[in-house]
Design a protein around this motif. Structure first.
Motif, PDB file in Angstrom:
ATOM      1  N   SER A  18       0.828  -1.208   0.000  1.00 40.97           N
ATOM      2  CA  SER A  18       0.000   0.000   0.000  1.00 40.97           C
ATOM      3  C   SER A  18       0.860   1.254   0.000  1.00 40.97           C
ATOM      4  O   SER A  18       1.869   1.324   0.698  1.00 40.97           O
ATOM      5  N   GLU A  19       0.427   2.245  -0.754  1.00 41.81           N
ATOM      6  CA  GLU A  19       1.089   3.538  -0.767  1.00 41.81           C
ATOM      7  C   GLU A  19       0.334   4.563   0.072  1.00 41.81           C
ATOM      8  O   GLU A  19       0.839   5.646   0.328  1.00 41.81           O
ATOM      9  N   GLU A  20      -0.908   4.243   0.480  1.00 45.81           N
ATOM     10  CA  GLU A  20      -1.720   5.161   1.251  1.00 45.81           C
ATOM     11  C   GLU A  20      -2.144   4.507   2.560  1.00 45.81           C
ATOM     12  O   GLU A  20      -2.079   3.283   2.708  1.00 45.81           O
ATOM     13  N   LEU A  21      -2.608   5.343   3.487  1.00 48.83           N
ATOM     14  CA  LEU A  21      -2.908   4.881   4.834  1.00 48.83           C
ATOM     15  C   LEU A  21      -4.285   5.372   5.253  1.00 48.83           C
ATOM     16  O   LEU A  21      -4.657   6.518   4.980  1.00 48.83           O
ATOM     17  N   THR A  22      -5.030   4.479   5.911  1.00 50.77           N
ATOM     18  CA  THR A  22      -6.294   4.860   6.544  1.00 50.77           C
ATOM     19  C   THR A  22      -6.148   4.656   8.051  1.00 50.77           C
ATOM     20  O   THR A  22      -5.673   3.609   8.496  1.00 50.77           O
ATOM     21  N   ILE A  23      -6.556   5.662   8.821  1.00 57.57           N
ATOM     22  CA  ILE A  23      -6.436   5.616  10.275  1.00 57.57           C
ATOM     23  C   ILE A  23      -7.803   5.297  10.874  1.00 57.57           C
ATOM     24  O   ILE A  23      -8.799   5.981  10.581  1.00 57.57           O
ATOM     25  N   LEU A  24      -7.865   4.269  11.684  1.00 59.29           N
ATOM     26  CA  LEU A  24      -9.083   3.876  12.397  1.00 59.29           C
ATOM     27  C   LEU A  24      -8.819   4.020  13.888  1.00 59.29           C
ATOM     28  O   LEU A  24      -7.892   3.392  14.421  1.00 59.29           O
ATOM     29  N   THR A  25      -9.625   4.839  14.578  1.00 56.83           N
ATOM     30  CA  THR A  25      -9.330   5.131  15.977  1.00 56.83           C
ATOM     31  C   THR A  25     -10.601   5.345  16.781  1.00 56.83           C
ATOM     32  O   THR A  25     -11.656   5.673  16.217  1.00 56.83           O
TER      33      THR A  25
ATOM     34  N   ASP B 151     -12.165  -4.625   3.004  1.00 61.09           N
ATOM     35  CA  ASP B 151     -12.755  -5.124   1.759  1.00 61.09           C
ATOM     36  C   ASP B 151     -12.501  -4.202   0.580  1.00 61.09           C
ATOM     37  O   ASP B 151     -12.738  -4.581  -0.568  1.00 61.09           O
ATOM     38  N   ASP B 152     -12.035  -2.975   0.841  1.00 58.15           N
ATOM     39  CA  ASP B 152     -11.792  -2.006  -0.229  1.00 58.15           C
ATOM     40  C   ASP B 152     -10.294  -1.732  -0.323  1.00 58.15           C
ATOM     41  O   ASP B 152      -9.718  -1.063   0.546  1.00 58.15           O
ATOM     42  N   PRO B 153      -9.608  -2.234  -1.361  1.00 60.07           N
ATOM     43  CA  PRO B 153      -8.152  -2.034  -1.452  1.00 60.07           C
ATOM     44  C   PRO B 153      -7.757  -0.571  -1.578  1.00 60.07           C
ATOM     45  O   PRO B 153      -6.607  -0.209  -1.315  1.00 60.07           O
ATOM     46  N   ARG B 154      -8.708   0.300  -1.955  1.00 57.40           N
ATOM     47  CA  ARG B 154      -8.382   1.724  -2.103  1.00 57.40           C
ATOM     48  C   ARG B 154      -8.113   2.404  -0.762  1.00 57.40           C
ATOM     49  O   ARG B 154      -7.606   3.524  -0.737  1.00 57.40           O
ATOM     50  N   THR B 155      -8.473   1.738   0.329  1.00 54.95           N
ATOM     51  CA  THR B 155      -8.176   2.328   1.644  1.00 54.95           C
ATOM     52  C   THR B 155      -6.722   2.129   2.059  1.00 54.95           C
ATOM     53  O   THR B 155      -6.284   2.673   3.066  1.00 54.95           O
ATOM     54  N   GLY B 156      -5.978   1.333   1.293  1.00 56.68           N
ATOM     55  CA  GLY B 156      -4.563   1.125   1.588  1.00 56.68           C
ATOM     56  C   GLY B 156      -4.352   0.323   2.850  1.00 56.68           C
ATOM     57  O   GLY B 156      -5.149  -0.541   3.223  1.00 56.68           O
ATOM     58  N   ALA B 157      -3.258   0.631   3.552  1.00 57.47           N
ATOM     59  CA  ALA B 157      -3.008   0.002   4.846  1.00 57.47           C
ATOM     60  C   ALA B 157      -3.883   0.670   5.899  1.00 57.47           C
ATOM     61  O   ALA B 157      -4.248   1.841   5.771  1.00 57.47           O
ATOM     62  N   VAL B 158      -4.225  -0.073   6.944  1.00 61.04           N
ATOM     63  CA  VAL B 158      -5.091   0.456   8.003  1.00 61.04           C
ATOM     64  C   VAL B 158      -4.298   0.494   9.308  1.00 61.04           C
ATOM     65  O   VAL B 158      -3.759  -0.522   9.749  1.00 61.04           O
ATOM     66  N   LEU B 159      -4.230   1.677   9.897  1.00 64.15           N
ATOM     67  CA  LEU B 159      -3.580   1.851  11.196  1.00 64.15           C
ATOM     68  C   LEU B 159      -4.650   1.950  12.269  1.00 64.15           C
ATOM     69  O   LEU B 159      -5.441   2.909  12.297  1.00 64.15           O
ATOM     70  N   LEU B 160      -4.711   0.967  13.146  1.00 68.76           N
ATOM     71  CA  LEU B 160      -5.627   0.981  14.282  1.00 68.76           C
ATOM     72  C   LEU B 160      -4.951   1.679  15.455  1.00 68.76           C
ATOM     73  O   LEU B 160      -3.870   1.282  15.889  1.00 68.76           O
ATOM     74  N   ILE B 161      -5.595   2.743  15.962  1.00 71.80           N
ATOM     75  CA  ILE B 161      -5.125   3.420  17.169  1.00 71.80           C
ATOM     76  C   ILE B 161      -6.229   3.303  18.210  1.00 71.80           C
ATOM     77  O   ILE B 161      -7.346   3.795  18.006  1.00 71.80           O
ATOM     78  N   HIS B 162      -5.916   2.656  19.313  1.00 68.22           N
ATOM     79  CA  HIS B 162      -6.928   2.410  20.350  1.00 68.22           C
ATOM     80  C   HIS B 162      -6.445   2.939  21.690  1.00 68.22           C
ATOM     81  O   HIS B 162      -5.327   2.644  22.140  1.00 68.22           O
ATOM     82  N   ALA B 163      -7.315   3.714  22.330  1.00 67.31           N
ATOM     83  CA  ALA B 163      -7.081   4.169  23.698  1.00 67.31           C
ATOM     84  C   ALA B 163      -8.025   3.395  24.611  1.00 67.31           C
ATOM     85  O   ALA B 163      -9.211   3.253  24.308  1.00 67.31           O
ATOM     86  N   PRO B 164      -7.523   2.877  25.738  1.00 67.63           N
ATOM     87  CA  PRO B 164      -8.372   2.037  26.595  1.00 67.63           C
ATOM     88  C   PRO B 164      -9.535   2.835  27.202  1.00 67.63           C
ATOM     89  O   PRO B 164      -9.397   4.027  27.506  1.00 67.63           O
TER      90      PRO B 164
END
Length: 902
Positions: free
Chosen positions: A294-301, A366-379
């Motif tokens: 992936s050349e792009e990144l999606t952030i999930l937090t 499921d969508d390759p256009r989202t690139g890599a996914v970075l999960l950031i979780h705070a407890p």
């Protein structure tokens, strides 16, 4: 040297410690204690004439008293004793030693190496901390702590840094396959370690701390080979320079050693980082996430602030955040609360239950256009982090790597981190660290691409070939006159000999009237420049006047220039004037192209933004020759000015192909003219119509610091090209080139499956792109691949056969493979190719040629016997070994080595 006997260094059956002691805090005592406490299962022996017993174990007075020959010796004795010990141990049969002793003089160092050489005894050190191989419980060092077993190898020139790394890694439960302190690396060096670790099954990634490289070609060859097999990550000390040496050109001043190290590391497909923390960061990312493209990144937090921090870090690192499509936004609307962020970062709100994480992650995955996914979780108190981790880890395991993670906090997320780590998901301590890791991965892929790209065939045939003889004559004349600097007209004549366009120029004596006459001949406007071997940068001393429109202006400018220089440079000899036609190119870019000699890596090429402010602007990149189109393009793209060359607003795109050809030509000049020490083409004007050199400086050296022999990367061996007559056709036998990739694929398509099986022992229906590139982009330092090609009626080449061999790092043994196109068999082409290979390897002093052949491959066995190979008996696996001495055995020992088939 090589990897000979390094197995005795890293996996010995027995170890003797010379200088073993009970004296507290001594090196001998610490090494002995570490060995005994490390869990090593082999035999341990102590040697010290001052002791009879140590820790309840007998101590021997000298090497000759030992009950067995130790495979590895650890030497902790005074410097004066080292050479004698090495000689004695070598004669006994010891094959490796770690010299922990410090303070050896150059003479003692030389004596130590001379004592080891007749016995092929390998030496790590001197003045080193030692080594650790945790998988076998070996702690042959005086480090303060042991290492955990793992899959990272760390090789360091700094002992202090090694102990700091041990402490840092142990506190974070990071394990190693090997930890090696090179010390003064008198024998075993980075090249040896890279060769050894590249094929070590316990090592997943190689980490290096480098202060200096002494054998650049060996280092580059080993690094390129290792980087094809596994990630190699480098911390290089000494990024800054407090001052630049005086140089005759901008290039000489700009091509600082750190820039060159940067270029060398990238060219070898390695990754450079700046700190120890980044070293582990890169190792974590490359080992767990390397296959992600992936050349792009999606952030999930679940926290807006953390998402903003990650977005800021991405902007700073040049990482693009993926644009979420309208369809994706609608799908996320269906599973997320109404107040979610509706953008990237995707903030799913702090009260998110497990199912919300799973649903959002599934949509993004499921969508390759989202690139890599970075999960950031705070407890939070709503749902345990471990439950989220368990659900997402199971989901991530169902597909290719897409997920990076950052669990913010400590105790509350400790179990979640452990779950992700066990699942093989890369994890990071902070959003900034995660984004930095993703950025490193992009840089690493670009560096790897330099090993994997297939350059298009060079269209140089339409260009008139260089007049190399004229260029060499010009250089020889200047050196014969005792001059290191060429005059500007001479420098431009040198460029012209290589068909580089230069502005029309006339050289005259220090006479204003002659300058005006030359200007009349050229036509106006003109530029007037002083010519003096003692004045390097003419514009700095008022030695340049531009836009002169008539003879009177030229005479006046020449008179004023002479008067000014008499005041400011009274001791300088003025040889005359250079009068050149002014080039009117309003939309042209001012560039600099140059070459110089790096003290470590030899000839280097520089490109960047030019003009008088080149040093101030500092927009430049360097590359190691040789170059091809792809590497030249990569060099240009590493500069800021490259963005302008593509065109903008009303400025059309520049003719970058002509620039790439020029860079390749400069690389060829460095190969052809070893006396070339520095070259500046500045300014070089480039626009849509092409390029032209306005000024050039050249410095020579009778010491011949350039030339192919000083290249850090062995260039294409064009001297091996030959044309023969075969079956009434003109056949060319030549080394394979990267440009042959498409042609080689067509060759493979003409092979019958049975012929392929006889060559590689199994049938193939397809070939991966990476493997195809590996077959055509070879390292000419240790590999040879000769192709037989013919040109069709349309002038397009076809490959009819190939023979290839890979030598071991010692260049003692080379294993070969031979295959001929199925419709060309039975006409002697295989014999022609194999004889060519044997001649080539003899010239390179390879000792022996080997092959493993299926017993049913009668044709190959028959050819081997015809050419003098010894054919071994059939094995249980149904194969037979072929071997043929290439050198007279009386001139040197011929050794057997296990070599992977090319």
């Amino acid at each position: 040297m090589s990897i000979r006997n390094l197995d005795s260094l890293f996996d010995p059956a027995s170890i003797a410690v010379f200088g073993a002691s009970a004296r507290p805090f001594s090196v001998g005592a610490t090494v002995w204690r570490n060995l005994r406490c490390g869990g090593f299962k082999g035999r341990l022996l102590a040697v010290n004439p001052k002791h009879q017993e140590l820790d309840g174990q007998a101590v021997f007075a000298r090497a000759a008293d030992l009950p067995l020959v130790p495979e590895l010796a650890l030497i902790c004795t005074p410097p004066a004793s080292v050479a004698g010990l090495i000689s004695e141990l070598g004669a006994l049969g010891t094959r490796a030693a770690i010299v922990l002793s410090a303070g050896l003089s150059p003479e003692q160092n030389a004596a130590m190496l001379a004592a080891a050489k007749p016995h092929l005894l390998r030496i790590l050190g001197p003045n080193c901390i030692g080594l650790l191989a945790p998988h076998i419980g070996l702690n042959a060092s005086f480090a303060h702590t042991d290492a955990l077993a793992g899959e990272l190898a760390f090789v360091s020139q700094s002992g202090a840094l090694l102990t700091a790394m041990l402490d840092w890694a142990r506190s974070r439960a990071i394990g190693f396959s090997h930890i090696v302190s090179l010390g003064e690396h008198a024998d075993v060096d980075f090249g040896d370690m890279l060769d050894f670790l590249a094929s070590d099954f316990r090592t997943r990634a190689i980490l290096l701390y480098i202060e200096s490289v002494e054998s650049p070609r060996k280092f580059m060859s080993a690094a390129r080979a290792a980087a094809r097999n596994k990630p190699v990550i480098v911390v290089k000390a000494g990024r800054s320079r407090q001052g630049q040496r005086a140089a005759a050109s901008h290039t000489g001043a700009l091509a600082g050693s750190d820039l060159v190290y940067e270029a060398a590391i990238a060219r070898a497909g390695m990754l450079r980082v700046n700190t120890l923390q980044q070293l582990f960061l890169a190792a974590e990312t490359l080992s767990r996430f390397q296959s992600n493209r992936s050349e792009e990144l999606t952030i999930l937090t679940n926290g807006g602030g953390a998402g903003v921090m990650a977005a800021d870090a991405a902007s700073h690192a040049g990482v693009k955040l993926a644009d979420l499509s309208e369809q994706m936004l609608k799908r996320l609307d269906e599973v997320l609360p109404a107040n979610w962020s509706r953008g990237n970062p995707v903030d799913i709100i702090g009260d998110a239950p497990v199912e919300r994480y799973v649903q959002a992650m599934r949509l993004l995955a499921d969508d390759p256009r989202t690139g890599a996914v970075l999960l950031i979780h705070a407890p939070t108190a709503i749902v345990p982090s471990a439950e989220i981790a368990t659900a997402l880890a199971a989901q991530a395991a169902s597909g290719p790597p897409r997920l990076l993670s950052c669990w913010l906090g400590e105790g509350a997320v400790e179990e979640a981190r452990r779950i992700f780590q066990h699942a093989g998901i890369a994890g990071f301590a902070s959003p900034e660290e995660a984004v930095r890791a993703f950025s490193m991965l992009q840089i690493y892929r670009r560096n790897q691409a330099q090993l994997m790209q297939a350059p298009p065939a060079e269209q140089m045939s339409a260009q008139q070939p260089a007049d190399v003889d004229a260029a060499r004559a010009l250089v020889a004349q200047a050196l014969a006159q005792g001059r290191a600097l060429l005059t500007e007209p001479e420098a431009k004549a040198l460029l012209s000999a290589y068909r580089i366009p230069v502005v029309a120029t006339r050289a005259v004596g220090p006479n204003p009237a002659q300058a005006a006459s030359a200007a009349d001949q050229l036509g106006y406007p003109v530029a007037l420049k002083i010519v003096s071997a003692e004045i390097t940068h003419k514009s700095d001393v008022g030695g340049v006047t531009l836009d002169l429109d008539n003879a009177a202006d030229v005479r006046g400018a020449a008179q004023a220039m002479l008067a000014r220089l008499a005041q400011t440079q009274p001791g300088a000899r003025i040889d005359g004037f250079s009068v050149q036609k002014m080039e009117r190119r309003n939309q042209a870019h001012e560039l600099i192209v140059g070459a110089s000699i790096d003290s470590v890596f030899g000839p280097v090429i520089l490109f960047g933004q030019g003009g008088t402010a080149a040093e101030v602007v500092a927009d430049r990149a360097v590359a190691l020759p040789p170059l091809n189109t792809v590497l030249a393009r990569s060099l240009v793209q590493r500069t800021r000015v490259a963005r302008l060359l593509g065109g903008y607003r009303h400025t059309p795109a520049a003719d970058q192909e002509s620039l790439h050809r020029l860079l390749i030509t400069v690389a060829q000049m460095l190969a052809d003219i070893p006396e070339l020490a520095e070259l500046d083409i500045n300014p070089l004007l480039l626009d849509a119509q092409g390029l032209i050199a306005l000024d050039a400086r050249v410095r020579l050296s009778a010491a011949k610091p350039g030339g192919i022999s000083n290249f850090a990367i062995r260039p294409y061996p064009a001297h091996l090209i030959e044309t023969v007559t075969w079956q009434g056709r003109r056949l060319t036998l030549r080394p394979i080139k990267p440009e042959d990739e498409g042609q080689h694929l067509d060759f493979l398509a003409h092979l019958d499956p049975e012929d392929v099986r006889l060559r590689v022992f199994y049938s193939r229906r397809s070939i991966e792109r990476s493997e195809l590139a590996r077959l055509t982009q070879i390292d000419y330092e240790r590999e040879t691949a000769i192709v037989a090609v013919v040109s069709g009626g349309d002038g397009v080449e076809q490959t009819l056969g190939v023979v290839r061999a890979t030598a071991d790092p010692d260049n003692h043994d080379a294993e070969f493979g031979l295959i001929v196109r199925s419709d060309q068999k039975g006409h002697g082409l295989g014999e022609l190719l194999l004889r060519k290979l044997m001649r080539t390897l003899r010239e390179r002093s390879t000792q022996r040629l080997l092959a493993t052949v299926l017993a049913e491959n009668k044709a190959m066995l028959k050819l081997g016997l015809k050419l003098g190979f010894i054919v071994g008996p059939p094995s249980r696996e149904g194969v037979r070994e072929l071997q043929c001495p290439l050198q007279d055995p009386s001139t040197g020992e011929i050794l057997r080595a296990t070599v992977a088939t090319a």
